[in-house]
Design an enzyme around this catalytic site. Structure first.
Site, short mmCIF file in Angstrom:
data_model
loop_
_atom_site.label_atom_id
_atom_site.label_comp_id
_atom_site.label_asym_id
_atom_site.label_seq_id
_atom_site.Cartn_x
_atom_site.Cartn_y
_atom_site.Cartn_z
N HIS A 298 2.04 1.83 -3.41
CA HIS A 298 1.00 2.47 -4.24
C HIS A 298 0.99 3.99 -4.01
O HIS A 298 0.87 4.77 -4.95
CB HIS A 298 -0.39 1.92 -3.91
CG HIS A 298 -0.62 0.50 -4.36
ND1 HIS A 298 -0.66 0.16 -5.69
CD2 HIS A 298 -0.80 -0.64 -3.68
CE1 HIS A 298 -0.86 -1.15 -5.79
NE2 HIS A 298 -0.94 -1.66 -4.58
N TYR B 273 -10.46 -8.60 3.46
CA TYR B 273 -9.98 -7.24 3.71
C TYR B 273 -9.41 -7.20 5.13
O TYR B 273 -10.14 -7.42 6.09
CB TYR B 273 -11.15 -6.25 3.55
CG TYR B 273 -10.76 -4.81 3.76
CD1 TYR B 273 -9.60 -4.28 3.18
CD2 TYR B 273 -11.56 -3.95 4.52
CE1 TYR B 273 -9.26 -2.95 3.37
CE2 TYR B 273 -11.22 -2.62 4.71
CZ TYR B 273 -10.07 -2.13 4.14
OH TYR B 273 -9.72 -0.81 4.32
N THR C 229 0.83 -1.21 0.00
CA THR C 229 0.00 0.00 0.00
C THR C 229 0.87 1.26 0.00
O THR C 229 0.57 2.24 -0.69
CB THR C 229 -0.91 0.01 1.26
OG1 THR C 229 -1.64 -1.21 1.26
CG2 THR C 229 -1.84 1.19 1.27
#
Ligand code: NAD
Ligand code: ZN
Length: 344
Positions: free
Chosen positions: A44, A289, A41
């Site tokens: 990203h 998730y 993440t």
């Protein structure tokens, strides 16, 4: 205090910045950060891809994987004391919705991510809600304690379906795919086949105990399957850990009828799969998730205490001083590493 801040909405755009040390509210905990780990993440956000552009508001301190020592606690905090070694759940939930009050807070629709929707932990200090604090077993190394968040992703995915006596396919030998291997071995999987397109990561998968590793650029998964004597009907369980549409389609093609798939990898919107196989072969797909709060945290802590720690330590390949964050991010992005740690 010093913090790694995404200062500008562009690729790169990180700066080591002096910011005010946060002051904990009545139900919050101030943590002196010791070690943090870089997550996909964070990459990203670093690369400023489409997801980051619509999600991150600059300037913001990034990072959510950490271990540290409690410095001070707010007036109403009773579950943790200064001096304790802690990590924390990076998803903050509302505590009021149906899922939150019926024991399924990992399904809360109002989830807010530390280091994503609010300031994170790549800093000398961070403020964490007391409900999200996880008190650590200090016999476990700080390196391993700094990766509890991704280890929780792996544990949640790997234990989603019963793997005892089953044949398991893991697509993607990134840090989280690698962490799944020793977990499902302990849970009794028979054959564990791991695919990737990165030879050094496949080597790590092999050394962690995969039955077979497959570089899908060079070999077809279907051909490899034919070479495993005990496997005749395809995989019973799939763990999608690559975020690659091609890997997902390959998985669908190689599942046994009635197979079950946990999907953690963030697949692109245009991912195509053979829907007739999903339907007529009665496959089950489960999106994952984060971690199951707090079942995953108890299970992974118990696993670490009973020997998993040594395997997870092997997946941590590099350590940097936080001031060298740029080098650490570039290494992580290159794929020539396992987990990369920043020391504070
Ligand atoms: P990573 O990007 O380090 O690992 C992905 C691996 O997949 C890499 O080693 C890459 O070489 C490999 N890969 C690429 N194309 C492939 C292909 N065609 N076949 C097989 N392998 C291929 O990521 P990670 O940190 O290990 O995380 C795994 C995935 O989970 C990522 O997609 C990440 O974004 C996602 N993730 C999701 C959650 C969640 O809550 N759902 C949380 C954390 C991470
Ligand atoms: Zn909620």
């Amino acid at each position: 205090m010093k913090a790694i801040v995404k200062t500008s909405p562009e690729p790169g755009g990180l700066a080591l910045t002096d910011v005010p040390t946060p002051i904990p509210g009545e139900t919050q905990v101030l943590v002196k950060i010791k070690k943090t780990a870089i997550c996909g993440t964070d990459i990203h956000i670093y690369n400023w891809d489409a997801w980051a552009q619509k999600t991150i508001k600059t300037p913001q301190i990034i990072g959510h994987e950490f271990v540290g020592i409690v410095e001070t606690v707010g007036k109403q905090v009773t579950n943790v004391k200064p001096g304790q070694m802690v990590s924390g759940e990076g998803h903050i939930v509302c505590g009021k919705c149906r899922h939150c009050i019926t024991g399924h807070p990992h399904l809360c629709r109002k989830t807010v991510g530390i280091g994503v929707n609010m300031d994170g932990v790549f800093a000398e200090y961070a403020v964490i809600p007391c409900e999200n604090i996880w008190i650590c077993d200090e016999r476990i190394s700080q390196d391993v304690l700094s990766v509890l968040d991704p280890l929780g992703n792996a544990t949640h995915s790997a234990l989603s379906f019963n793997v005892l006596g089953e044949d398991v396919l893991i697509t993607g030998a990134g840090p989280i795919g690698l962490m799944c291997i020793p977990i499902i071995k302990r849970a009794g999987a028979r054959n564990i086949v791991v695919t990737d397109i990165n030879p050094s990561r496949l080597e790590m998968a092999q050394s962690l105990g995969a039955t077979k590793v497959v570089d899908v650029r060079a070999e077809k998964l279907t051909n490899v399957l034919a070479s495993i004597d005990s496997m005749t009907e395809g995989f019973d369980i799939g763990l999608e850990m690559s975020g690659s549409g091609a890997a997902f389609a390959d998985m669908i093609d190689n599942m046994a009828n009635g197979g079950k798939i946990a999907i953690l990898g963030i697949l692109p919107d245009d991912t195509k799969a053979d829907w007739s196989k999903i339907i007529f072969n009665s496959l089950t797909l489960k999106g994952i998730y984060g971690r199951q709060m707090y079942d995953t945290w108890y299970r992974m802590s118990a696993l670490l205490q009973s020997g998993l720690e040594d395997d997870i330590a092997k997946i941590i390949t590099h350590r940097f001083d936080y001031r060298d964050y740029e080098e650490a991010f570039q290494l992580m992005e290159s794929g020539h590493s396992g987990k990369v740690i920043l020391e504070w």
